[in-house]
Design an enzyme around this catalytic site. Structure first.
Site, PDB file in Angstrom:
ATOM      1  N   CYS A 114     -51.039  93.348  26.296  1.00 29.10           N
ATOM      2  CA  CYS A 114     -52.276  94.036  25.873  1.00 29.10           C
ATOM      3  C   CYS A 114     -53.466  93.085  25.782  1.00 29.10           C
ATOM      4  O   CYS A 114     -54.614  93.494  25.912  1.00 29.10           O
ATOM      5  CB  CYS A 114     -52.078  94.699  24.520  1.00 29.10           C
ATOM      6  SG  CYS A 114     -50.658  95.767  24.502  1.00 29.10           S
ATOM      7  N   HIS A 276     -59.029  97.205  22.600  1.00 20.71           N
ATOM      8  CA  HIS A 276     -57.904  97.583  23.452  1.00 20.71           C
ATOM      9  C   HIS A 276     -57.461  98.981  23.041  1.00 20.71           C
ATOM     10  O   HIS A 276     -57.315  99.267  21.851  1.00 20.71           O
ATOM     11  CB  HIS A 276     -56.770  96.565  23.277  1.00 20.71           C
ATOM     12  CG  HIS A 276     -55.441  97.075  23.729  1.00 20.71           C
ATOM     13  ND1 HIS A 276     -55.252  97.630  24.980  1.00 20.71           N
ATOM     14  CD2 HIS A 276     -54.234  97.138  23.094  1.00 20.71           C
ATOM     15  CE1 HIS A 276     -53.985  97.998  25.089  1.00 20.71           C
ATOM     16  NE2 HIS A 276     -53.353  97.716  23.967  1.00 20.71           N
ATOM     17  N   ASN A 306     -52.638 104.393  26.903  1.00 20.78           N
ATOM     18  CA  ASN A 306     -52.723 102.934  26.743  1.00 20.78           C
ATOM     19  C   ASN A 306     -52.360 102.287  28.086  1.00 20.78           C
ATOM     20  O   ASN A 306     -51.211 102.365  28.526  1.00 20.78           O
ATOM     21  CB  ASN A 306     -51.731 102.541  25.628  1.00 20.78           C
ATOM     22  CG  ASN A 306     -51.651 101.049  25.387  1.00 20.78           C
ATOM     23  OD1 ASN A 306     -52.054 100.240  26.202  1.00 20.78           O
ATOM     24  ND2 ASN A 306     -51.082 100.683  24.246  1.00 20.78           N
TER      25      ASN A 306
HETATM   26  O1  UT7 Z   1     -50.629  98.382  23.106  1.00 21.49           O
HETATM   27  C1  UT7 Z   1     -49.425  97.889  22.695  1.00 21.49           C
HETATM   28  C2  UT7 Z   1     -49.364  97.763  21.240  1.00 21.49           C
HETATM   29  N1  UT7 Z   1     -48.795  98.960  20.704  1.00 21.49           N
HETATM   30  C3  UT7 Z   1     -49.347  99.567  19.690  1.00 21.49           C
HETATM   31  O2  UT7 Z   1     -50.389  99.173  19.229  1.00 21.49           O
HETATM   32  C4  UT7 Z   1     -48.606 100.751  19.110  1.00 21.49           C
HETATM   33  C5  UT7 Z   1     -48.724 100.748  17.605  1.00 21.49           C
HETATM   34  N2  UT7 Z   1     -47.904 101.826  17.007  1.00 21.49           N
HETATM   35  C6  UT7 Z   1     -48.197 103.102  17.154  1.00 21.49           C
HETATM   36  O3  UT7 Z   1     -49.159 103.453  17.808  1.00 21.49           O
HETATM   37  C7  UT7 Z   1     -47.338 104.121  16.434  1.00 21.49           C
HETATM   38  O4  UT7 Z   1     -46.364 103.432  15.673  1.00 21.49           O
HETATM   39  C8  UT7 Z   1     -46.615 105.100  17.408  1.00 21.49           C
HETATM   40  C9  UT7 Z   1     -47.637 106.074  17.985  1.00 21.49           C
HETATM   41  C10 UT7 Z   1     -45.926 104.369  18.523  1.00 21.49           C
HETATM   42  C11 UT7 Z   1     -45.571 105.919  16.640  1.00 21.49           C
HETATM   43  O5  UT7 Z   1     -46.191 106.611  15.576  1.00 21.49           O
HETATM   44  P1  UT7 Z   1     -45.613 106.495  14.098  1.00 21.49           P
HETATM   45  O6  UT7 Z   1     -46.442 107.361  13.265  1.00 21.49           O
HETATM   46  O7  UT7 Z   1     -45.554 105.051  13.718  1.00 21.49           O
HETATM   47  O8  UT7 Z   1     -44.164 107.119  14.250  1.00 21.49           O
HETATM   48  P2  UT7 Z   1     -42.744 106.500  13.915  1.00 21.49           P
HETATM   49  O9  UT7 Z   1     -42.302 105.594  15.003  1.00 21.49           O
HETATM   50  O10 UT7 Z   1     -42.743 105.980  12.492  1.00 21.49           O
HETATM   51  O11 UT7 Z   1     -41.836 107.804  13.945  1.00 21.49           O
HETATM   52  C12 UT7 Z   1     -42.039 108.870  13.002  1.00 21.49           C
HETATM   53  C13 UT7 Z   1     -41.166 110.041  13.420  1.00 21.49           C
HETATM   54  C14 UT7 Z   1     -39.720 109.666  13.695  1.00 21.49           C
HETATM   55  O12 UT7 Z   1     -38.924 110.756  13.312  1.00 21.49           O
HETATM   56  P3  UT7 Z   1     -38.160 110.778  11.879  1.00 21.49           P
HETATM   57  O13 UT7 Z   1     -37.274 109.557  11.884  1.00 21.49           O
HETATM   58  O14 UT7 Z   1     -39.247 110.697  10.870  1.00 21.49           O
HETATM   59  O15 UT7 Z   1     -37.436 112.059  11.918  1.00 21.49           O
HETATM   60  C15 UT7 Z   1     -39.670 109.526  15.192  1.00 21.49           C
HETATM   61  O16 UT7 Z   1     -38.369 109.763  15.714  1.00 21.49           O
HETATM   62  O17 UT7 Z   1     -41.672 110.594  14.650  1.00 21.49           O
HETATM   63  C16 UT7 Z   1     -40.606 110.620  15.630  1.00 21.49           C
HETATM   64  N3  UT7 Z   1     -41.210 110.382  16.939  1.00 21.49           N
HETATM   65  C17 UT7 Z   1     -41.662 111.386  17.710  1.00 21.49           C
HETATM   66  N4  UT7 Z   1     -41.671 112.706  17.549  1.00 21.49           N
HETATM   67  C18 UT7 Z   1     -42.226 113.446  18.536  1.00 21.49           C
HETATM   68  C19 UT7 Z   1     -41.422 109.206  17.563  1.00 21.49           C
HETATM   69  N5  UT7 Z   1     -42.018 109.419  18.735  1.00 21.49           N
HETATM   70  C20 UT7 Z   1     -42.176 110.765  18.859  1.00 21.49           C
HETATM   71  C21 UT7 Z   1     -42.716 111.589  19.865  1.00 21.49           C
HETATM   72  N6  UT7 Z   1     -42.732 112.911  19.650  1.00 21.49           N
HETATM   73  N7  UT7 Z   1     -43.247 111.077  20.993  1.00 21.49           N
END
Ligand code: UT7
Length: 349
Positions: A114, A276, A306
């Protein structure tokens, strides 16, 4: 000493639009979840028949060269940043040099994910300031769509990434009040595995986990990439998203302030911040923390997702096309991602 200016900039995104609803055909996700957590509505995916990281980079490079009013033969150095190269090796720099029939100039590949654009700009800036090169072609391109896990298992990673490319021609100037003012690069390898793609690779973690002490002949040939690794999805990117998010919202403002303070400015002096495009929620957090007005920040993640190394220059190219940046404007670009690596660049456009 010279300063570095962007003499021409262009971007290319594939025609194929993939909406959040399109993703629901492959995994358990929803438009509502993706928009709420990331701000992304759609992204572009490369044409499956031959469009690659390099070919997209070439399209962007042609535009940048045309806008700079020069020809391919004027380019005296190439820098190519990507995490999704056409080949494991050689890098995309030489593939672009060949495709554009350029002179036998140096071609450097940057592997900073990134932060690729900010790192690449910083390297280019050193060459330009010292008068080593007069026309550096900096290309950032990503084709994520070939390397993502589109099953529910990979949904936390796959929904955020998109394909696209951007390029710029960097030239020296002695014009007062223009050019790159400073660049600031950082890393923290303690977090290397938080956002990573492990295979193919030379690390042997897979084999150590299997407790294989003595590799027999069959294993020798499979160490780099095996059927079992593929069955275990080890050939896809892994990310602990919340950890990346928490670190990003601290490091983005920190490195932007580092650039501003180094040059005696404050956030209100900025004409445009291009963060970014990792996640709209991160960009909004940074905007709030620095108390920037909406017109001081440019985001396009809603339409492109992204695009890793390409995200800042695509946004820069779009903002410039839309007339949102004028000559002399104070522009800051900042990135944070896998590594972790992060950085910023401050320039007078
Ligand atoms: O450019 C590279 C650098 N990367 C970044 O800057 C990414 C930084 N992180 C993020 O943007 C966020 O962490 C994400 C968008 C990737 C994920 O969002 P989050 O709010 O942190 O979700 P999480 O990983 O904590 O997951 C929360 C819940 C989980 O379910 P349970 O365990 O609460 O039942 C996941 O399984 O959301 C679920 N989940 C989804 N549900 C529907 C994870 N991905 C998805 C999805 N659709 N695509």
């Amino acid at each position: 000493m010279f300063k570095t200016v962007i003499a021409g900039i262009g971007h290319y995104v594939p025609k194929n639009v993939f909406t959040n609803n399109d993703l629901t055909r492959y995994m358990d996700t929803s438009d509502e979840w993706i928009q709420e957590r990331t701000g992304i509505k759609e992204r572009r995916y490369a044409d499956r028949t031959g469009e690659t990281t390099t070919t997209m980079g070439v399209e962007a490079a042609k535009m940048a060269i045309e806008k700079a009013g020069i020809s391919n033969n004027d380019i005296d150095f190439i820098i190519f940043a990507t995490l999704s190269p056409d080949y494991y090796f050689p890098g995309c720099g030489v593939l672009l040099q060949r495709a554009m029939k350029m002179n036998e100039v140096g071609a450097l590949d940057i592997r900073n994910q990134c932060s690729g654009f900010v790192y690449a700009l910083s390297v280019a800036d050193q060459f330009i300031k010292t008068g080593t090169y007069k026309n550096i072609l900096l290309v950032c391109s990503e084709k994520h769509s070939f390397g993502l896990d589109f099953s529910t298992r990979g949904r936390n990673v796959s929904v955020i990434f998109g394909d696209g490319a951007a390029a710029c021609v960097l030239q020296p100037t002695q014009e007062e009040g223009r050019g790159v003012l400073s660049t600031h690069l950082h890393s923290d390898g303690e977090s290397a595995e938080i956002l990573a793609m492990f295979n193919p690779g030379t690390h042997a973690n897979h084999w150590l986990e299997q407790k294989v002490a003595n590799f027999d002949d069959a294993e020798m040939g499979e160490m780099f990439m095996s059927h079992q690794m593929i069955d275990n999805a080890q050939n896809f990117p892994n990310m602990d998203g919340p950890t990346v998010f928490k670190k990003a919202v601290v490091k983005f403002p920190e490195v932007i302030m580092e650039a501003l303070e180094k040059n005696g400015y404050k956030p209100s002096d900025l004409n445009l911040l291009i963060p970014h495009q990792a996640n709209l929620r991160i960009a909004q957090f940074v905007q709030q923390k620095l108390q920037l007005k909406d017109e001081q920040v440019y985001n396009n993640i809603e339409r492109f997702g992204n695009t890793t190394a390409a995200s800042i220059p695509i946004a820069l190219s779009e903002a410039s096309e839309l007339g949102k940046i004028k000559k002399g404007d104070l522009v800051c670009m900042a990135a944070f991602g896998s590594g972790f690596t992060w950085g910023s660049a401050l320039m007078r456009w």
